[in-house]
Write a protein that holds these residues in place. Structure first.
Motif, short mmCIF file in Angstrom:
data_model
loop_
_atom_site.label_atom_id
_atom_site.label_comp_id
_atom_site.label_asym_id
_atom_site.label_seq_id
_atom_site.Cartn_x
_atom_site.Cartn_y
_atom_site.Cartn_z
N ASN A 51 -12.04 -60.43 14.66
CA ASN A 51 -11.62 -59.17 13.90
C ASN A 51 -12.55 -58.39 13.57
O ASN A 51 -13.89 -58.64 13.62
N GLU A 52 -12.55 -57.11 12.91
CA GLU A 52 -13.58 -56.15 12.33
C GLU A 52 -14.45 -56.84 11.09
O GLU A 52 -15.70 -56.56 10.95
N GLN A 53 -13.87 -58.01 10.59
CA GLN A 53 -14.74 -58.74 9.51
C GLN A 53 -15.48 -59.81 10.15
O GLN A 53 -15.98 -60.47 9.40
N GLY A 54 -15.37 -60.00 11.39
CA GLY A 54 -15.93 -61.15 12.09
C GLY A 54 -15.43 -62.45 12.07
O GLY A 54 -15.97 -63.32 12.29
N GLU A 55 -13.97 -62.69 11.75
CA GLU A 55 -13.29 -63.68 11.74
C GLU A 55 -12.55 -63.88 13.00
O GLU A 55 -12.08 -62.95 13.69
N ASP A 56 -12.03 -65.14 13.27
CA ASP A 56 -11.59 -65.67 14.48
C ASP A 56 -9.90 -65.14 14.29
O ASP A 56 -9.42 -65.04 13.65
N LEU A 57 -9.75 -64.82 15.53
CA LEU A 57 -8.33 -64.30 15.87
C LEU A 57 -7.70 -65.31 17.15
O LEU A 57 -8.50 -65.61 18.03
N ILE A 58 -6.50 -65.22 17.11
CA ILE A 58 -5.80 -65.82 18.19
C ILE A 58 -4.89 -64.61 18.83
O ILE A 58 -4.02 -64.00 17.85
N ASN A 74 -1.68 -60.55 17.46
CA ASN A 74 -2.47 -61.62 16.90
C ASN A 74 -2.07 -62.19 15.66
O ASN A 74 -1.03 -61.91 15.07
N ASP A 75 -2.76 -63.39 15.45
CA ASP A 75 -2.19 -64.33 13.93
C ASP A 75 -2.48 -63.32 12.80
O ASP A 75 -1.51 -63.55 11.87
N GLU A 76 -2.89 -62.34 12.80
CA GLU A 76 -3.25 -61.33 11.54
C GLU A 76 -1.79 -60.45 11.34
O GLU A 76 -1.38 -60.17 10.52
#
Length: 126
Positions: A51-58, A74-76
């Motif tokens: 994501n935009e904050q550099g966190e992993d997404l599925i 996505n998971d978010e």
């Protein structure tokens, strides 16, 4: 996105996890190393991203019967309240577990491991 859609996407993810755990979904990997399955004549691709904050997404990409993308989430995007899936602390962990199981099944890693364990496990049940 409306709650109705998010609830349907949550249900899809939970059912995918359950059916993958039961090995009732045939996962595959294409030549681009993408994990996918065909359900009801439609394709579902599952992959990781950031994501935009550099966190992993599925991420989940769904394609209709004609091969056109019909939905993506996505998971978010499926976490809109405090509800978390049963057995997991958050939606990312469930989605990551699903993707890992799908990849292992698609590559045959689980089948290979199970066959080796079966061969080596000579314990007699009581």
């Amino acid at each position: 996105m409306i709650e109705y859609t998010q609830n349907k996407q949550r249900k899809l993810v939970e059912l995918l996890y359950k059916k993958t755990l039961e090995r009732k979904i045939k996962w595959e990997i294409n030549t681009q190393e993408q994990i996918y399955t065909n359900i009801a004549g439609r394709l579902l691709f599952v992959h990781s991203g950031i994501n935009e904050q550099g966190e992993d997404l599925i991420l989940f990409n769904l394609y209709d019967g004609e091969g056109k993308q019909s939905d993506a989430f996505n998971d978010e995007t499926i976490k809109f309240d405090e509800f978390v899936p049963s057995g997991f602390d958050n939606w990312y962990l469930l989605c990551a577990a699903l993707m890992d199981m799908a990849k292992r099944q698609a590559t045959g890693a689980d089948d290979t491991l199970d066959a080796m364990i079966d061969e080596l496990d000579d314990d007699v049940p009581f």
